[in-house]
Design a protein around this motif. Structure first.
Motif, PDB file in Angstrom:
ATOM      1  N   TYR A  15       0.829  -1.326  -0.149  1.00 27.88           N
ATOM      2  CA  TYR A  15      -0.102  -0.082  -0.131  1.00 27.88           C
ATOM      3  C   TYR A  15       0.687   1.352  -0.156  1.00 27.88           C
ATOM      4  CZ  TYR A  15      -3.301   3.539   1.629  1.00 27.88           C
ATOM      5  OH  TYR A  15      -3.807   4.957   1.663  1.00 27.88           O
ATOM      6  N   LEU A  16       1.917   1.260   0.637  1.00 28.82           N
ATOM      7  CA  LEU A  16       2.763   2.295   0.783  1.00 28.82           C
ATOM      8  C   LEU A  16       3.600   2.695  -0.524  1.00 28.82           C
ATOM      9  CD1 LEU A  16       3.913   4.372   2.753  1.00 28.82           C
ATOM     10  CD2 LEU A  16       5.718   2.942   3.470  1.00 28.82           C
ATOM     11  N   ILE A  17       4.024   1.452  -1.221  1.00 27.12           N
ATOM     12  CA  ILE A  17       4.641   1.626  -2.380  1.00 27.12           C
ATOM     13  C   ILE A  17       3.546   2.161  -3.392  1.00 27.12           C
ATOM     14  CG2 ILE A  17       5.641   0.218  -4.137  1.00 27.12           C
ATOM     15  CD1 ILE A  17       6.869  -1.689  -2.030  1.00 27.12           C
ATOM     16  N   MET A  18       2.387   1.756  -3.622  1.00 26.98           N
ATOM     17  CA  MET A  18       1.426   2.259  -4.370  1.00 26.98           C
ATOM     18  C   MET A  18       1.134   3.589  -4.022  1.00 26.98           C
ATOM     19  SD  MET A  18      -1.176  -0.964  -5.053  1.00 26.98           S
ATOM     20  CE  MET A  18      -2.353  -0.389  -3.754  1.00 26.98           C
ATOM     21  N   LEU A  19       1.113   4.185  -2.784  1.00 22.96           N
ATOM     22  CA  LEU A  19       0.939   5.470  -2.504  1.00 22.96           C
ATOM     23  C   LEU A  19       2.008   6.229  -3.218  1.00 22.96           C
ATOM     24  CD1 LEU A  19      -1.052   7.323  -1.004  1.00 22.96           C
ATOM     25  CD2 LEU A  19       0.272   7.027   0.901  1.00 22.96           C
ATOM     26  N   ILE A  20       3.068   5.988  -2.916  1.00 25.32           N
ATOM     27  CA  ILE A  20       4.342   6.778  -3.301  1.00 25.32           C
ATOM     28  C   ILE A  20       4.463   6.937  -4.936  1.00 25.32           C
ATOM     29  CG2 ILE A  20       7.048   6.567  -3.414  1.00 25.32           C
ATOM     30  CD1 ILE A  20       6.982   5.549  -0.559  1.00 25.32           C
ATOM     31  N   VAL A  21       4.258   5.922  -5.418  1.00 25.71           N
ATOM     32  CA  VAL A  21       4.213   5.781  -6.867  1.00 25.71           C
ATOM     33  C   VAL A  21       2.973   6.597  -7.456  1.00 25.71           C
ATOM     34  CG1 VAL A  21       3.956   4.333  -9.091  1.00 25.71           C
ATOM     35  CG2 VAL A  21       5.470   3.523  -7.347  1.00 25.71           C
ATOM     36  N   VAL A  25       3.356   9.568 -10.201  1.00 24.08           N
ATOM     37  CA  VAL A  25       3.011   9.173 -11.491  1.00 24.08           C
ATOM     38  C   VAL A  25       1.744  10.043 -12.064  1.00 24.08           C
ATOM     39  CG1 VAL A  25       2.168   7.364 -13.147  1.00 24.08           C
ATOM     40  CG2 VAL A  25       4.312   7.149 -11.651  1.00 24.08           C
ATOM     41  N   VAL A  26       0.641  10.039 -11.075  1.00 22.00           N
ATOM     42  CA  VAL A  26      -0.685  10.663 -11.606  1.00 22.00           C
ATOM     43  C   VAL A  26      -0.660  11.984 -11.932  1.00 22.00           C
ATOM     44  CG1 VAL A  26      -2.972  10.896 -10.520  1.00 22.00           C
ATOM     45  CG2 VAL A  26      -1.939   8.742 -10.190  1.00 22.00           C
ATOM     46  N   PRO A  27       0.075  13.036 -11.407  1.00 23.07           N
ATOM     47  CA  PRO A  27       0.177  14.079 -12.141  1.00 23.07           C
ATOM     48  C   PRO A  27       0.679  14.299 -13.486  1.00 23.07           C
ATOM     49  CG  PRO A  27       0.736  14.536  -9.958  1.00 23.07           C
ATOM     50  CD  PRO A  27       0.815  12.740  -9.926  1.00 23.07           C
ATOM     51  N   SER A  28       1.767  13.247 -13.746  1.00 27.50           N
ATOM     52  CA  SER A  28       2.254  13.347 -15.070  1.00 27.50           C
ATOM     53  C   SER A  28       1.345  12.722 -15.928  1.00 27.50           C
ATOM     54  CB  SER A  28       3.443  12.388 -14.904  1.00 27.50           C
ATOM     55  OG  SER A  28       4.278  12.313 -16.192  1.00 27.50           O
ATOM     56  N   LEU A  29       0.636  11.863 -15.619  1.00 26.47           N
ATOM     57  CA  LEU A  29      -0.438  10.934 -16.457  1.00 26.47           C
ATOM     58  C   LEU A  29      -1.387  11.915 -16.894  1.00 26.47           C
ATOM     59  CD1 LEU A  29      -1.439   8.312 -17.294  1.00 26.47           C
ATOM     60  CD2 LEU A  29      -2.622   7.998 -15.342  1.00 26.47           C
ATOM     61  N   ILE A  62       7.360  15.489  -6.946  1.00 24.31           N
ATOM     62  CA  ILE A  62       8.351  15.001  -5.891  1.00 24.31           C
ATOM     63  C   ILE A  62       8.747  16.136  -5.056  1.00 24.31           C
ATOM     64  CG2 ILE A  62      11.050  14.348  -5.863  1.00 24.31           C
ATOM     65  CD1 ILE A  62      10.279  12.904  -8.550  1.00 24.31           C
ATOM     66  N   VAL A  63       9.109  17.444  -5.491  1.00 23.39           N
ATOM     67  CA  VAL A  63       9.463  18.517  -4.750  1.00 23.39           C
ATOM     68  C   VAL A  63       8.268  18.818  -3.641  1.00 23.39           C
ATOM     69  CG1 VAL A  63       9.763  20.806  -4.599  1.00 23.39           C
ATOM     70  CG2 VAL A  63      11.300  19.475  -6.299  1.00 23.39           C
ATOM     71  N   VAL A  64       7.054  18.965  -4.157  1.00 23.89           N
ATOM     72  CA  VAL A  64       5.994  18.971  -3.237  1.00 23.89           C
ATOM     73  C   VAL A  64       5.697  17.848  -2.078  1.00 23.89           C
ATOM     74  CG1 VAL A  64       3.447  19.640  -3.051  1.00 23.89           C
ATOM     75  CG2 VAL A  64       5.001  20.896  -4.870  1.00 23.89           C
ATOM     76  N   GLY A  65       5.719  16.783  -2.952  1.00 20.54           N
ATOM     77  CA  GLY A  65       5.302  15.534  -1.929  1.00 20.54           C
ATOM     78  C   GLY A  65       6.309  14.996  -1.342  1.00 20.54           C
ATOM     79  N   GLY A  66       7.786  15.268  -1.610  1.00 21.76           N
ATOM     80  CA  GLY A  66       8.698  14.524  -1.267  1.00 21.76           C
ATOM     81  C   GLY A  66       8.947  14.442   0.433  1.00 21.76           C
ATOM     82  N   PRO A  67       8.648  15.640   1.218  1.00 19.14           N
ATOM     83  CA  PRO A  67       8.884  15.518   2.470  1.00 19.14           C
ATOM     84  C   PRO A  67       7.755  14.599   3.062  1.00 19.14           C
ATOM     85  CG  PRO A  67       8.801  17.638   1.689  1.00 19.14           C
ATOM     86  CD  PRO A  67       8.851  17.145   0.483  1.00 19.14           C
ATOM     87  N   TRP A  68       6.438  14.700   2.557  1.00 18.34           N
ATOM     88  CA  TRP A  68       5.611  13.917   3.276  1.00 18.34           C
ATOM     89  C   TRP A  68       5.948  12.323   2.944  1.00 18.34           C
ATOM     90  CZ3 TRP A  68       1.823  10.675   0.571  1.00 18.34           C
ATOM     91  CH2 TRP A  68       1.037  10.530   1.251  1.00 18.34           C
ATOM     92  N   LEU A  69       6.220  12.022   1.536  1.00 16.21           N
ATOM     93  CA  LEU A  69       6.614  10.885   1.321  1.00 16.21           C
ATOM     94  C   LEU A  69       7.636  10.110   2.111  1.00 16.21           C
ATOM     95  CD1 LEU A  69       6.182  10.887  -2.513  1.00 16.21           C
ATOM     96  CD2 LEU A  69       4.850   9.847  -1.077  1.00 16.21           C
ATOM     97  N   VAL A  70       8.607  10.812   2.453  1.00 14.57           N
ATOM     98  CA  VAL A  70       9.977  10.603   3.027  1.00 14.57           C
ATOM     99  C   VAL A  70       9.426  10.356   4.551  1.00 14.57           C
ATOM    100  CG1 VAL A  70      11.996  11.257   4.001  1.00 14.57           C
ATOM    101  CG2 VAL A  70      11.632  11.622   1.624  1.00 14.57           C
TER     102      VAL A  70
END
Length: 89
Positions: A15-21, A25-29, A62-70
């Motif tokens: 679940y965590l991997i799917m959330l990170i991906v 990926v979704v904004p790029s899609l 990645i810049v915006v969501g990076g801190p939350w993901l880490v």
């Protein structure tokens, strides 16, 4: 350690991997789909027109969501390491 605990840990990790991906990926899609529709409507077939905006949106995500993901990944890892004595015994 029972098989149910292993399955639960793997489920949470997947679940965590799917959330990170998905965050990356979704904004790029979405941007790629909008650009493809624009290219189909105007018949402009320029490769950089589809590649560069997706690259910038992915980097921005990645810049915006990076801190939350880490932070989320660190919390999962810390929780997993702190539960090792309970999982073994």
């Amino acid at each position: 350690m029972t098989p149910a605990i292993v399955v639960d840990i793997l489920r949470e990790a997947m679940y965590l991997i799917m959330l990170i991906v998905a965050v990356m990926v979704v904004p790029s899609l979405i941007v790629g789909l909008m650009i493809s529709i624009f290219q189909a409507a105007t018949q402009i077939n320029e490769q950089t027109l589809s590649f560069l905006p997706r690259l910038f949106v992915t980097l921005f995500a990645i810049v915006v969501g990076g801190p939350w993901l880490v932070r989320t990944l660190t919390e999962f890892t810390t929780r997993l390491y702190s539960n090792i004595p309970f999982l073994i015994g």
